[in-house]
Design a protein around this motif. Structure first.
Motif, mmCIF file in Angstrom:
data_model
loop_
_atom_site.group_PDB
_atom_site.id
_atom_site.type_symbol
_atom_site.label_atom_id
_atom_site.label_comp_id
_atom_site.label_asym_id
_atom_site.label_seq_id
_atom_site.Cartn_x
_atom_site.Cartn_y
_atom_site.Cartn_z
ATOM 1 N N TYR A 114 6.947 2.975 7.880
ATOM 2 C CA TYR A 114 5.792 3.165 6.478
ATOM 3 C C TYR A 114 5.985 4.425 5.918
ATOM 4 C CZ TYR A 114 1.916 2.498 3.589
ATOM 5 O OH TYR A 114 1.057 2.727 2.377
ATOM 6 N N GLU A 117 9.353 5.425 4.315
ATOM 7 C CA GLU A 117 9.825 4.582 3.323
ATOM 8 C C GLU A 117 8.679 4.838 2.123
ATOM 9 O OE1 GLU A 117 9.874 0.486 4.286
ATOM 10 O OE2 GLU A 117 11.971 0.571 5.096
ATOM 11 N N THR A 118 7.610 5.117 2.630
ATOM 12 C CA THR A 118 6.401 5.044 1.379
ATOM 13 C C THR A 118 5.736 6.531 1.258
ATOM 14 O OG1 THR A 118 6.084 2.868 2.133
ATOM 15 C CG2 THR A 118 4.276 4.085 0.685
ATOM 16 N N ASN A 122 7.277 10.701 -1.369
ATOM 17 C CA ASN A 122 6.478 10.668 -2.702
ATOM 18 C C ASN A 122 5.220 11.702 -2.557
ATOM 19 O OD1 ASN A 122 3.807 9.700 -3.886
ATOM 20 N ND2 ASN A 122 5.711 8.655 -5.052
ATOM 21 N N ASN A 125 1.479 10.486 -2.429
ATOM 22 C CA ASN A 125 1.282 9.825 -1.113
ATOM 23 C C ASN A 125 1.236 10.785 0.013
ATOM 24 O OD1 ASN A 125 1.445 7.491 -2.712
ATOM 25 N ND2 ASN A 125 3.237 6.752 -2.003
#
Length: 607
Positions: A114, A117-118, A122, A125
């Motif tokens: 997680y 990828e997330t 970003n 984030n």
């Protein structure tokens, strides 16, 4: 608090293990826990009593909330990993040793996927997860989570900067006009979201983006935005109202920590810095109020000194610390003296610190057309305005004012009207200063650089020493004589706005004024001057009478007699200066006209 297991898949089986986390107790089963958690397995194996039924986990990151989610994961419940809980779950998984060694696709691997990828790809984030890590220290540091997120933010920020630069380049060199271009996103858009971070994390993020090559102007905007948000509610408007209280000490400490951290992150010292001088001035005022370190204040003073030609009056009006004294000056003149001295000594400092710009090295400092001369003229006007402002302070020591008035070199002021105005205000507000201080203060004014209006005011100004009034009239007489003779020397005075009168090479008046009209104007000015000379001679005569009477009353042995005798001789010499040759007496009508002209002129000071 006892947590129920009604939602667990095997809740029908009675629990055989109770785990305590903080003030909470969890009745659980050994098998699902030991199959996923290496730490719980070790604790049960290391226990002397094979029938142990209670384990205490006091230091699990995230507390009972994190442990409850990990327990659900151990029981096979599908938990949702989000931005708000991923850092907590990652730290808890590391603490409980929920690795692939004990179970496939364990919690540690799930959280890592997680993050990659997330989160790490970003910026918003990453900032959100980094903010959550502030409550998970030192566990988040131990697993290198904080450093990874900060490095990701710096890398992505610099990638965006590069991408933005390439897109601008493509648009500039595009052969065909691009239609429907999306509005440009500011390169520092993420800087607004970074304000949620603690000061320590903010420092680390900004240091990382600086090392990666983020532009100085973007860093400056982020710093200003963060400072504005972090100091809200910290800066108090009236320090006297809470002086000495615990709140005052707490606010001062918070101010000091924030300001010192922000100053340490400012871009490299430069004359063309991207940091606005208004922001630097606000930082300096807060640093003084918060009793910041001497190094911090010196750094801000030097930065302001490098950009002093961009400052306005409000930027240098720094309140003084009173320390409980009701008779303290209103403004901190010592700090301003150091700032102006830094600006005036830039030549020497630039060679030592390599701060000089190549484009400025070809100019002479004393050349009126050079950038440095234009800068110093701006600074001289700024100082004159500052002197006029602080002159209104009745608690300001004359010595402080005199040092500031004497600070600039002679070539810094084309016209001395601003300096004269500030001196006149100071003399009116401080009528009881010593004669030596009054004389030294007026000595800072170059009478040759006063406009005609200022000269007229000075000749009638009773607050000035007699020597200065005589000097003003003397130079005015020389100016008029040169005008009558068609000469143009440096005794021509500028106007109020600092511009010298334009003259043609032949000496005749410029513009549409004929030589005859110019000569008539000079004659009128000469008549007015003669009247002023007569009035001054009468004043000098009265002074001589007063001093003669004082001399008779003094004892002959008094050393002051020598001073009086020398002063009387000087007064008699001054009378000879007013003998204007080759000027015939004029009628009473001209006298009345001249008096009317002098009364009609605007007063030049606050009187």
């Amino acid at each position: 608090m006892l947590f129920s297991l009604t939602n667990m898949p095997i809740s029908d089986v009675s629990s055989d293990l109770i785990i305590e986390v903080g003030g909470s107790s969890f009745p659980l089963h050994k098998f699902p826990l030991v199959s996923r958690s290496g730490k719980i397995r070790k604790l049960l194996l290391e226990a002397k009593d094979s029938k142990v039924s209670r384990i205490n986990l006091p230091s699990i990151p995230g507390g009972s909330e994190a442990f409850e989610l990990t327990v659900k994961f151990c029981y096979g419940v599908n938990i949702e990993i989000t931005l708000s809980n991923v850092s907590m779950l990652r730290c808890a998984a590391h603490y409980l040793e929920m690795t692939e060694e004990f179970s496939e696709k364990n919690l540690e691997l799930r959280t890592e996927i997680y993050l990659k990828e997330t989160v790490l790809s970003n910026i918003p984030n990453s900032i959100s997860v980094l903010h959550c890590c502030e409550t998970l220290l030192p566990a988040a540091e131990d697993i290198n989570l904080v450093s990874r997120i900060i490095s990701g933010i710096a890398t992505n920020a610099c990638k965006e900067q590069l991408t933005s630069g390439l897109s601008k380049l493509e648009q500039n060199f595009a052969i065909k006009p691009i239609v429907d271009i999306e509005p440009e996103t500011p390169s520092d858009w993420w800087g607004k979201s970074i304000t949620i971070l603690s000061l320590d994390f903010f420092q680390r993020v900004l240091s990382a983006v600086k090392s990666k090559g983020l532009k100085q102007d973007i860093i400056s905007r982020i710093l200003i935005n963060y400072t504005h948000n972090s100091l809200q509610g910290v800066v108090f408007k009236d320090p006297q109202s809470i002086k000495g209280s615990s709140l005052d000490a707490e606010l001062q400490k918070k101010q000091r920590v924030i300001v010192e951290a922000i100053v340490s992150l400012l871009p490299t010292l430069s004359r063309k810095s991207s940091v606005p001088i208004a922001f630097l001035s606000s930082l300096l005022k807060t640093a003084i109020m918060g009793s910041a370190s001497a190094a911090c204040r010196a750094d801000l003073e030097r930065r302001i000194g490098l950009q002093l030609d961009q400052a306005i009056l409000e930027d240098i009006l720094i309140p003084a610390n009173s320390h409980g004294n009701n008779y303290h000056p209103l403004y901190d003149t010592d700090t301003i003296l150091r700032i102006f001295s830094i600006f005036l000594n830039l030549d020497e400092d630039d060679e030592e610190n390599n701060l000089r710009d190549e484009s400025e090295m070809v100019y002479d400092f004393d050349s009126p057309g050079s950038p440095k001369q234009s800068s110093i003229l701006k600074v001289s006007k700024l100082l004159d305005n500052y002197l006029a402002e602080i002159a209104l302070d009745p608690n300001l020591m004359p010595s402080k004012f005199i040092v500031l008035a004497e600070l600039l070199p002679d070539h810094a002021r084309i016209v001395n009207d601003g300096l004269y105005r500030s001196v006149d205000i100071f003399l009116k507000v401080h009528p009881n200063i010593k004669e030596s201080e009054r004389y030294r203060l007026c000595k800072t004014i170059d009478c040759q650089k006063l406009s005609q209006e200022a000269c007229s005011h000075a000749a009638q100004n009773e607050r000035l020493p007699v020597q200065m009034a005589v000097q003003v009239l003397y130079f005015e007489q020389i100016r008029l004589r040169n005008a009558m003779n068609g000469g143009h020397t440096h005794f021509f005075f500028g106007s109020i706005n600092g511009q010298f009168p334009q003259r043609s090479s032949s000496g005749a008046g410029s513009g549409t004024i004929s030589p005859r009209d110019n000569y008539a104007s000079v004659r009128r000015e000469n008549r007015e001057l003669r009247l002023e000379v007569a009035r001054m001679r009468m004043r000098l005569t009265d002074l001589e009478k007063d001093h003669v009477s004082m001399k008779q009353e003094l004892v002959r042995s008094n050393p002051a007699n020598k001073i009086l005798r020398s002063f009387t001789k000087n007064l008699s010499k001054l009378n000879s200066l007013f003998r204007i040759k080759d000027v015939k007496p004029i009628g009473s009508k001209a006298n009345s006209e001249a008096r009317f002209l002098f009364q009609k002129r605007r007063r030049y000071s606050v009187s």
